[in-house]
Scaffold this motif. Structure first.
Motif, mmCIF file in Angstrom:
data_model
loop_
_atom_site.group_PDB
_atom_site.id
_atom_site.type_symbol
_atom_site.label_atom_id
_atom_site.label_comp_id
_atom_site.label_asym_id
_atom_site.label_seq_id
_atom_site.Cartn_x
_atom_site.Cartn_y
_atom_site.Cartn_z
ATOM 1 N N LYS A 76 10.574 -7.102 32.027
ATOM 2 C CA LYS A 76 10.717 -8.656 32.256
ATOM 3 C C LYS A 76 11.086 -8.535 30.655
ATOM 4 C CE LYS A 76 11.530 -10.289 36.435
ATOM 5 N NZ LYS A 76 13.023 -10.236 36.717
ATOM 6 N N THR A 86 16.486 -7.167 32.860
ATOM 7 C CA THR A 86 14.927 -6.397 33.107
ATOM 8 C C THR A 86 14.866 -4.513 33.566
ATOM 9 O OG1 THR A 86 14.816 -8.123 34.751
ATOM 10 C CG2 THR A 86 13.759 -6.242 35.946
ATOM 11 N N PRO A 133 5.514 -6.215 35.286
ATOM 12 C CA PRO A 133 6.026 -6.222 36.555
ATOM 13 C C PRO A 133 5.891 -7.156 37.472
ATOM 14 C CG PRO A 133 6.031 -3.478 35.452
ATOM 15 C CD PRO A 133 5.537 -4.725 34.623
#
Length: 154
Positions: A76, A86, A133
């Protein structure tokens, strides 16, 4: 986790504080490998018209300094307000850069689009964060409005 602050005042303070200069090469050397924020065009040139061309003139470069490609799926890019881009399935090659543009467009090699209809990065100051992540911060870059519309996060 590394944080980079791109402000003229900080650069001047580092230059004047001789004791801090010894720490700078270690941070630069540690930054030579891996995924990191490169440059940020936080104020698109010209008037902020909210046209797609103006929105796409606002962007963030993410650079891969490692010797192997990195899959960015789930990474992100966030600002202080909480806006987040994202990554879907996108592989960044070794030594390559991907530009994340704010506006709309078709993703291609070296460029992805946030597909927003309004600006993300604050011209008066903001902080870009690159998150893994897992949610852990990989890199960040801050600026104040005195940078002429762009920040270098190296």
């Amino acid at each position: 986790m590394r944080t980079h602050i791109a402000t003229p005042a900080l650069l001047a303070a580092v230059a004047l504080a001789g004791g801090l200069l010894a720490a700078a090469p270690a941070q630069a050397a540690a930054h030579q490998s891996g995924l990191h924020l490169g440059a940020i065009q936080y104020d698109s040139p010209g008037r902020d018209t909210r046209t797609n061309a103006s929105l796409n003139a606002e962007w963030v470069d993410i650079h891969n300094n490692s010797r192997s490609s990195v899959q960015l799926k789930g990474y992100k890019l966030k600002d202080n307000t909480g806006y987040a881009y994202t990554f879907g399935s996108y592989r960044i090659g070794a030594g390559k850069t991907v530009k994340v543009r704010t506006g709309r467009g078709n993703n291609a090699s070296g460029v992805v689009y946030w597909n927003r209809g309004s600006y993300v990065w604050n011209n008066t100051g903001d902080k870009a964060r690159l998150l893994k992540p897992s949610g852990a911060q990989r890199d960040s870059c801050s600026w104040s409005g005195s940078g002429g519309g762009a920040a270098s996060c190296h």
